[in-house]
Scaffold this active site. Structure first.
Site, PDB file in Angstrom:
ATOM      1  N   TYR A  16     -21.559 -10.416 -25.471  1.00  0.00           N
ATOM      2  CA  TYR A  16     -21.623 -10.189 -24.017  1.00  0.00           C
ATOM      3  C   TYR A  16     -20.884 -11.267 -23.228  1.00  0.00           C
ATOM      4  CZ  TYR A  16     -24.900  -6.399 -24.596  1.00  0.00           C
ATOM      5  OH  TYR A  16     -25.459  -5.201 -24.914  1.00  0.00           O
ATOM      6  N   TYR A 143     -32.092   1.193 -21.608  1.00  0.00           N
ATOM      7  CA  TYR A 143     -31.295   0.393 -22.536  1.00  0.00           C
ATOM      8  C   TYR A 143     -32.086   0.280 -23.830  1.00  0.00           C
ATOM      9  CZ  TYR A 143     -28.913  -3.275 -25.007  1.00  0.00           C
ATOM     10  OH  TYR A 143     -28.258  -3.982 -25.994  1.00  0.00           O
ATOM     11  N   ASP A 244     -40.182   2.429 -26.962  1.00  0.00           N
ATOM     12  CA  ASP A 244     -39.372   1.255 -27.307  1.00  0.00           C
ATOM     13  C   ASP A 244     -40.004   0.055 -26.607  1.00  0.00           C
ATOM     14  OD1 ASP A 244     -37.577  -0.778 -27.488  1.00  0.00           O
ATOM     15  OD2 ASP A 244     -35.835   0.362 -26.784  1.00  0.00           O
ATOM     16  N   LYS A 273     -37.828  -8.715 -30.773  1.00  0.00           N
ATOM     17  CA  LYS A 273     -37.820  -9.828 -29.819  1.00  0.00           C
ATOM     18  C   LYS A 273     -39.004 -10.795 -30.017  1.00  0.00           C
ATOM     19  CE  LYS A 273     -34.805  -7.947 -26.292  1.00  0.00           C
ATOM     20  NZ  LYS A 273     -33.666  -8.860 -26.284  1.00  0.00           N
TER      21      LYS A 273
END
Ligand code: PLP
Length: 431
Positions: A16, A143, A244, A273
């Site tokens: 990114y 996302y 999600d 995460k």
């Protein structure tokens, strides 16, 4: 002496990052609690938990110890045909705390693969039952990650645009973005999901959602009754529901899992995460036994053919397991409630500023959306704000015109006063 940053520039390529225009990466030589120490000795506060993973602070002694102990026993073994204590223990703990019915744990490596696995699982589930269902439903602003299935489920954005012709079609509905203020219990409007399901349900393998909080799509927060509504619709039309919770899992929204806001259980949940508290990459896709049983057969073609070399890595599982112990021991949900109160105190007053479009807060996340000419991730204000906050020793990485604060749960009250004070100051200065 040549700096890390200079050596990096010669050999590395960052995620990114527009390598031509981005400033050189900052060399980090250590971390402690919420602070990162840079190679020039500066200390900066990690206000976004290093891309939302670090919940117990950097170099946590308890987690360090768990990792060392496991490294001395077993670093890795392939997971087809073998098992080990950390994988079993972590799965047992997860099944004990996940929303009811999510009784089968499948490991992978990160958030995108957790989603990829969920989508493949849902797709093959119907085939194994003798039905061909060839599409998914996902939401606007979604996302779900950077692999091809996850990109297809994600809403179109700067991230997915170069790959558009390679992505498969997904049906899309708008989620209502009305946060749960605790007052209006039933306040939502179905902005199209029911119509999509009614028209296409025989062809839909699953609906995939980020419950309560859509992260990378701009920190959009829903009302919990919409979550309940999505579950009801999936039941009504006999469609699997994939939650999600790669971002929302492990306390981030104020509940252990965001699905708890509406007291619902999805058929499949994706975790990553904060699962390992920022120590090692690990993904989990947990499913109901109803999904799992559809793969049990004497016909080997019905096997779920998915796996990675590092599936269920023992070091990652051990640290994830220790992180869950710490979660209890440190009363993390209580800490998130304290963070929430501080965020409310500092960010809500910004709503009255001319330049502020919206302030959105849930659990340990506070977001300020600014009014700008060009919205979205590529808004020029993002890089400007990133630099401004860094010059104040605060690491924030705005999503275009959306500034957000999502600190590790170990942040102290004084550190929050300091960080949120800077956010309020910078936003006020823009007006
Ligand atoms: N799903 C959600 C909701 C996310 O927020 C992210 C990452 O931000 C992902 C999936 C992808 O996770 P990863 O970056 O670990 O591949």
């Amino acid at each position: 002496m040549t700096t890390l940053s200079t050596r990096d520039r010669r050999v590395l390529w960052h995620p990114y990052t527009q390598e031509k225009t981005a400033p050189p990466p900052l060399g980090v030589k250590g971390g402690k609690g919420v602070w990162l120490e840079l190679e020039d000795g500066r200390k900066i506060l990690d206000g976004i938990s290093s891309w939302w993973v670090n919940i117990h602070g950097h170099t946590n002694p308890f987690l360090n110890e768990a990792l060392i102990q496991q490294a001395e026993k077993l670093e890795h073994v392939m997971f087809a045909g073998f098992t080990h204590e950390p994988a079993v223990e972590l799965a047992e703990k997860l099944v004990g705390i996940l929303p009811a019915g999510l009784d089968r744990v499948f490991y992978s490596d990160n958030g995108s693969t957790a989603v990829e696995v969920a989508m493949k699982m849902a797709y093959q589930y119907w085939q194994n039952l003798g039905e061909n269902r060839s599409t998914f439903v996902a939401l606007a602003h979604a996302y779900h990650g950077d692999t091809f299935g996850a990109m297809s489920a994600s809403d179109s954005s700067a991230f997915t645009k170069p790959f558009r012709s390679l992505l498969f079609d997904v049906l899309r509905a708008d989620p209502p973005t009305v946060p749960d203020d605790g007052l209006s219990q039933q306040f939502f409007c179905d902005t199209g999901l029911e119509a999509v399901l009614e028209r296409n349900h025989r062809n839909i393998a699953a609906v995939i959602i980020e419950p309560m909080l859509q992260g990378a799509g701009g920190m959009q927060i829903w009302h919990s009754s919409y979550l309940e509504h999505v579950r009801e619709l999936c039941d009504k039309y006999n469609i699997l529901l994939i939650a999600d919770e790669v971002l929302t899992g492990f306390g981030r929204t104020g509940k252990m899992f965001a699905c708890e806001w509406a007291d619902i259980s999805p058929d499949i949940i994706c975790l990553s995460k904060a699962l390992t508290a920022g120590y090692l990459p690990l993904g989990v896709t947990a499913a109901t036994n109803a999904v799992y049983f559809a793969f049990l057969s004497n016909d080997r073609a019905k096997t779920f053919f998915h796996g990675h070399s590092y599936t269920a890595n023992p070091l990652a599982c051990a640290v994830a397991s220790a992180s869950l112990d710490l979660f209890e021991r440190e009363h993390c949900l209580g800490r998130v409630a304290t963070i929430n109160a501080k965020i409310n105190h500092y960010l809500l007053p910004l709503l009255k500023l001319e330049r502020v479009e919206d302030v959105r807060i849930i659990g340990g996340v506070g977001a300020v959306e600014l009014k700008t000419q060009n919205d979205g991730y590529l808004s020029d204000i993002g890089p400007y704000l990133y630099k401004e906050f860094l010059s104040r020793d605060l690491l924030l990485r705005p999503l275009g015109n959306v500034i957000y604060f999502m600190p590790p749960y170990v942040i102290t009250d004084a550190e929050m006063d300091w960080a949120l004070g800077h956010i309020a100051d910078v936003v006020t200065g823009l007006c």
